[in-house]
Design a protein around this motif. Structure first.
Motif, PDB file in Angstrom:
ATOM      1  N   ILE A   1       0.834  -1.201   0.000  1.00 55.10           N
ATOM      2  CA  ILE A   1       0.000   0.000   0.000  1.00 55.10           C
ATOM      3  C   ILE A   1       0.871   1.255   0.000  1.00 55.10           C
ATOM      4  O   ILE A   1       0.591   2.227  -0.723  1.00 55.10           O
TER       5      ILE A   1
ATOM      6  N   LYS B   1       2.383   1.696  -3.455  1.00 53.80           N
ATOM      7  CA  LYS B   1       1.380   2.031  -4.466  1.00 53.80           C
ATOM      8  C   LYS B   1       0.783   3.414  -4.239  1.00 53.80           C
ATOM      9  O   LYS B   1       0.541   4.181  -5.190  1.00 53.80           O
ATOM     10  N   SER B   2       0.552   3.730  -2.980  1.00 58.91           N
ATOM     11  CA  SER B   2      -0.084   5.004  -2.635  1.00 58.91           C
ATOM     12  C   SER B   2       0.601   5.626  -1.422  1.00 58.91           C
ATOM     13  O   SER B   2       0.092   5.550  -0.296  1.00 58.91           O
ATOM     14  N   PRO B   3       1.760   6.237  -1.616  1.00 61.83           N
ATOM     15  CA  PRO B   3       2.503   6.832  -0.497  1.00 61.83           C
ATOM     16  C   PRO B   3       1.687   7.855   0.289  1.00 61.83           C
ATOM     17  O   PRO B   3       1.876   8.002   1.508  1.00 61.83           O
ATOM     18  N   SER B   4       0.777   8.535  -0.383  1.00 61.34           N
ATOM     19  CA  SER B   4      -0.010   9.566   0.297  1.00 61.34           C
ATOM     20  C   SER B   4      -0.927   8.989   1.377  1.00 61.34           C
ATOM     21  O   SER B   4      -1.409   9.729   2.239  1.00 61.34           O
ATOM     22  N   SER B   5      -1.143   7.665   1.332  1.00 59.20           N
ATOM     23  CA  SER B   5      -2.004   7.038   2.342  1.00 59.20           C
ATOM     24  C   SER B   5      -1.430   7.149   3.746  1.00 59.20           C
ATOM     25  O   SER B   5      -2.161   7.007   4.738  1.00 59.20           O
TER      26      SER B   5
ATOM     27  N   THR C   1       0.731   9.834   4.703  1.00 59.97           N
ATOM     28  CA  THR C   1       1.270  11.171   4.976  1.00 59.97           C
ATOM     29  C   THR C   1       0.816  11.692   6.338  1.00 59.97           C
ATOM     30  O   THR C   1       1.472  12.537   6.943  1.00 59.97           O
TER      31      THR C   1
ATOM     32  N   ALA D   1       6.774   4.784   2.594  1.00 59.26           N
ATOM     33  CA  ALA D   1       6.044   5.813   1.843  1.00 59.26           C
ATOM     34  C   ALA D   1       6.909   7.035   1.552  1.00 59.26           C
ATOM     35  O   ALA D   1       6.740   7.692   0.520  1.00 59.26           O
TER      36      ALA D   1
END
Length: 392
Positions: free
Chosen positions: A103, A106-110, A112, A291
């Motif tokens: 995760i 794929k989606s580092p902003s998850s 932040t 992330a």
């Protein structure tokens, strides 16, 4: 000889009619003497009959009243179910590590939202969850065996840096990647090792002591090793490391042990939640670190991935078999293996970012975050399934 309540009750109830049945007839030739005797008997028998009858009634009631059967309450059923689920979830620790890492890539902003404050809090929660499993006596016991701490310190700051350097040479890394790889090998053990030691049925108190020793040792050893092996000067904030060690490692452990000593019933009730807190905290810590450097990890290439896998895997295997070969028991060997394998890669990333000039020097630490957590958790789950022989 014990007389059953039923037999006693039947005897008492039958006493009156049986006495009448066997009493002599008034027409008997011995009327006077027998009648006199029979007149005396009721005076002595009446209280006995009353007492026996009363006792028989109470015993009869006791027999008729069923003993209360302890029924499992709904709350206990739910709790027992949770314990079973938590045990399975803990054994799937490697899976959660992979899932959270995926995760984060794929989606580092998850992640932040997981700022430095949360990062520090998660580390403290992890150590607190381990602290409640310990007592002061545990540390007294492990302090009597300084050889184990000395062995692991040597593995951490002698074998691992040389292994990292050797792998970098074998895979022909450029100077920046080589510097980052050696830095990973030269840093202290990570706090997640304490959780993995707990899962592996190792010695948690010994693990905490080793983590503390290598963390404080990083003040001197990490700069020395980087200078000796790389010719690079990597300054380390000694005061900052000492302060962080107290806040994140020692203080939560002390709070947990204090609670265990003075509130044992409370700790017994919350202890089943400790592994889950540790697993969730570790997964969030790994995901947060990944992330921040998702792109470098993805672009690192297979050679760096394999080198990092080997660093942590070989380190763990040597950390297990070398102590076993030199006379340490199974529990101590498992503990040393996990401590040696699981480096504080996030700290290495921070040092590379601050003190190693080229951006590429940060990448090995970023890749190491993933494989360190995955290798340690896999070793822990495997050992959890292997019982420790008595006396080891």
């Amino acid at each position: 000889m014990k007389i059953s309540p039923i037999a006693l009750a039947l005897t008492a109830l039958a006493a009156a009619p049986m006495g009448g049945a066997f009493a002599p007839s008034p027409m008997s030739s011995k009327v006077v003497s027998l009648t006199a005797t029979s007149a005396v008997q009721p005076a002595f028998r009446a209280p006995l009959e009353l007492k026996a009858t009363s006792s028989a009634m109470s015993m009869s009631e006791a027999e008729e009243t069923p003993e209360p059967v302890e029924e499992t309450s709904l709350g206990k059923k739910i709790f027992d179910g949770y314990v079973k689920v938590a045990d399975v979830a803990t054994q799937l620790f490697p899976l959660w590590t992979v899932l959270f890492t995926g995760i984060a890539l794929k989606s580092p902003s998850s992640f932040t939202w997981f700022t430095t404050e949360y990062f520090t809090g998660a580390l403290a929660a992890l150590m607190l969850s381990m602290g409640i499993t310990l007592t002061p006596q545990d540390f007294i016991d492990v302090s009597k065996e300084p050889a184990a701490v000395g062995m692991q310190f040597t593995l951490c700051y002698a074998m691992m840096p040389l292994l990292a350097l050797g792998l970098g040479k074998v895979f022909k890394f450029n100077p920046a990647l080589l510097a980052g790889m050696v830095l990973v090998g030269s840093i202290n053990g990570g706090q997640a090792s304490n959780l993995c030691t707990y899962i592996a049925k190792g010695n948690v108190a010994l693990s905490v002591l080793m983590t503390t020793a290598t963390t404080l040792g990083a003040i001197f050893m990490t700069p020395f090793l980087c200078k000796a092996l790389l010719g690079a000067v990597v300054p380390v904030d000694a005061v900052g490391i000492a302060k962080s060690t107290i806040q994140v490692v020692l203080a939560p452990i002390a709070v947990g042990m204090t609670a265990n000593k003075f509130f044992p019933k409370l700790v017994k009730n919350i202890l089943p939640f400790a592994p889950i807190v540790g697993v969730v905290s570790t997964c969030l810590l790994v995901a947060s670190a990944v992330a921040q450097v998702a792109d470098p990890i993805i672009n690192a290439g297979w050679s760096l991935q394999i080198a990092c896998i080997l660093l942590h895997l070989v380190g763990g295997l040597v950390g297990y078999f070398l102590p076993k070969a030199t006379g340490f028991g199974e529990i101590s060997s498992r503990t040393m293996a996990i401590e040696t394998s699981m480096k504080s890669s996030a700290f290495g990333f921070l040092l590379a970012k601050l003190h190693l000039g080229e951006y590429a020097a940060r990448v090995p630490s970023a890749v190491s975050v993933v494989w360190m957590a995955l290798t340690g958790s896999i070793l822990a789950v495997i050992w959890r399934q292997i019982p420790v022989k008595e006396g080891e």
